[in-house]
Design an enzyme around this catalytic site. Structure first.
Site, PDB file in Angstrom:
ATOM      1  N   HIS A  21      79.937  59.465  78.853  1.00  0.00           N
ATOM      2  CA  HIS A  21      80.502  58.932  80.102  1.00  0.00           C
ATOM      3  C   HIS A  21      79.988  59.722  81.305  1.00  0.00           C
ATOM      4  CE1 HIS A  21      84.129  57.614  77.526  1.00  0.00           C
ATOM      5  NE2 HIS A  21      83.527  56.504  77.912  1.00  0.00           N
ATOM      6  N   LYS A  45      95.387  49.105  74.319  1.00  0.00           N
ATOM      7  CA  LYS A  45      94.514  49.861  73.426  1.00  0.00           C
ATOM      8  C   LYS A  45      95.243  51.012  72.729  1.00  0.00           C
ATOM      9  CE  LYS A  45      89.733  49.420  74.942  1.00  0.00           C
ATOM     10  NZ  LYS A  45      88.564  50.158  75.440  1.00  0.00           N
ATOM     11  N   ARG A  94      75.422  51.567  75.195  1.00  0.00           N
ATOM     12  CA  ARG A  94      74.876  52.508  74.219  1.00  0.00           C
ATOM     13  C   ARG A  94      73.914  51.821  73.274  1.00  0.00           C
ATOM     14  NH1 ARG A  94      80.836  53.786  73.095  1.00  0.00           N
ATOM     15  NH2 ARG A  94      80.440  51.778  72.215  1.00  0.00           N
ATOM     16  N   SER A 132      84.435  57.042  72.371  1.00  0.00           N
ATOM     17  CA  SER A 132      85.734  57.716  72.343  1.00  0.00           C
ATOM     18  C   SER A 132      86.417  57.537  70.987  1.00  0.00           C
ATOM     19  CB  SER A 132      86.623  57.185  73.466  1.00  0.00           C
ATOM     20  OG  SER A 132      86.090  57.535  74.720  1.00  0.00           O
TER      21      SER A 132
END
Length: 164
Positions: A21, A45, A94, A132
């Protein structure tokens, strides 16, 4: 040349913030005058860290640059971008697997507000496989391996949360 600042919004859950990040943020600073890192409440989430903690972790890692600010949000991203006068939304990519979701999100944002562009940036190759979610799994099983992937403040907190 216009004297108007080019402001970008870098939204995410950042649960937790990773070096990937921060790498994307550094790359974005080469393109924009100011970047607002917007930390989503995103309770859907079930984040590991509460909103205030996620904001504090990021602030500690970006305090070196006055062009970066950090704030929490719980509205549509394009609405926040418009309220801040942002010209772009920064999104990190990514791998190819990220693209479909990010493409759909960018198209919806364009539909909602055509004045705000989405800019995709790739992190350094060192962070292509870092997310993450994966970081939290590594933290649970072997937090000693986290050093290359998260800032020190995140590493300390993950170690204390995972009890190892």
């Amino acid at each position: 040349m216009s004297s108007k600042q080019k402001i970008a919004l870098y939204p995410g859950t950042f649960d937790p913030v990773t070096n990937g990040h921060l790498d994307v943020l550094t790359r974005a600073l080469n393109m924009f005058d100011k970047i607002v890192v917007a930390v989503a409440a995103n309770t859907g989430k079930s984040p590991m860290f509460d909103l205030d903690t996620r904001v504090a972790l990021i602030k500690e890692n970006v305090s070196y640059d006055p062009r970066i600010s950090v704030e929490a949000f719980d509205v549509l991203t394009v609405n926040l971008a418009a309220s801040l006068g942002a010209v772009a939304i920064i999104r990190g990519l990514r791998a190819v697997s990220d693209f479909e979701f990010e493409f759909q999100l960018a198209q919806m944002n364009r539909h909602l507000d055509s004045k705000v562009e989405t800019v995709f940036l790739m992190p350094s190759h060192k962070y292509f496989y870092t997310s993450s979610t994966i970081i939290k799994q590594v933290a649970y099983y072997d937090p000693s391996k986290l050093g290359a992937f998260v800032p020190k403040n995140v590493q300390r907190l993950l170690k204390s949360r995972c009890g190892r």
